[in-house]
Design a protein around this motif. Structure first.
Motif, PDB file in Angstrom:
ATOM      1  N   THR A   3       0.825  -1.201   0.000  1.00  0.00           N
ATOM      2  CA  THR A   3       0.000   0.000   0.000  1.00  0.00           C
ATOM      3  C   THR A   3       0.867   1.262   0.000  1.00  0.00           C
ATOM      4  N   PRO A   5       2.559   4.507  -1.064  1.00  0.00           N
ATOM      5  CA  PRO A   5       2.080   5.499  -2.022  1.00  0.00           C
ATOM      6  C   PRO A   5       3.067   5.808  -3.143  1.00  0.00           C
ATOM      7  N   ARG A  22       1.145   7.983  -5.659  1.00  0.00           N
ATOM      8  CA  ARG A  22      -0.318   7.836  -5.585  1.00  0.00           C
ATOM      9  C   ARG A  22      -0.924   7.622  -6.962  1.00  0.00           C
ATOM     10  N   THR A  23      -0.349   6.692  -7.702  1.00  0.00           N
ATOM     11  CA  THR A  23      -0.757   6.253  -9.046  1.00  0.00           C
ATOM     12  C   THR A  23      -0.538   7.287 -10.150  1.00  0.00           C
ATOM     13  N   GLN A  24       0.000   8.443  -9.838  1.00  0.00           N
ATOM     14  CA  GLN A  24       0.297   9.470 -10.848  1.00  0.00           C
ATOM     15  C   GLN A  24       1.771   9.375 -11.241  1.00  0.00           C
ATOM     16  N   TRP A  56       6.416   3.605   2.698  1.00  0.00           N
ATOM     17  CA  TRP A  56       6.351   4.740   1.787  1.00  0.00           C
ATOM     18  C   TRP A  56       6.717   4.387   0.355  1.00  0.00           C
TER      19      TRP A  56
END
Length: 71
Positions: A3, A5, A22-24, A56
């Protein structure tokens, strides 16, 4: 499943490793300094302290802190 980011994706050739926050997509890192700069721009000023924290950062494929694909 992680998880974290921040994901540092598998290296492809000598070009570096794609970084997502965060998926960007943040960019293509060719060194820890590049990675830290992406994280600083994302609002994480203490990024050097986060690189080895699996809460992280998830390093995918290959070794952490290596930016060229093996072989």
């Amino acid at each position: 499943m992680s998880t974290a980011p921040i994901v540092v994706h598998r290296a492809v050739g000598p070009g570096g490793r794609r970084v997502t926050i965060r998926t960007q997509i943040a960019g293509l890192a060719r060194s820890d300094a590049d990675l830290v700069e992406f994280l600083r721009r994302a609002g994480l000023p203490d990024a050097w302290d986060l690189l080895d924290d699996p809460r992280w950062v998830k390093w995918q494929g290959g070794r952490s802190h290596e930016y060229d694909a093996a072989g």
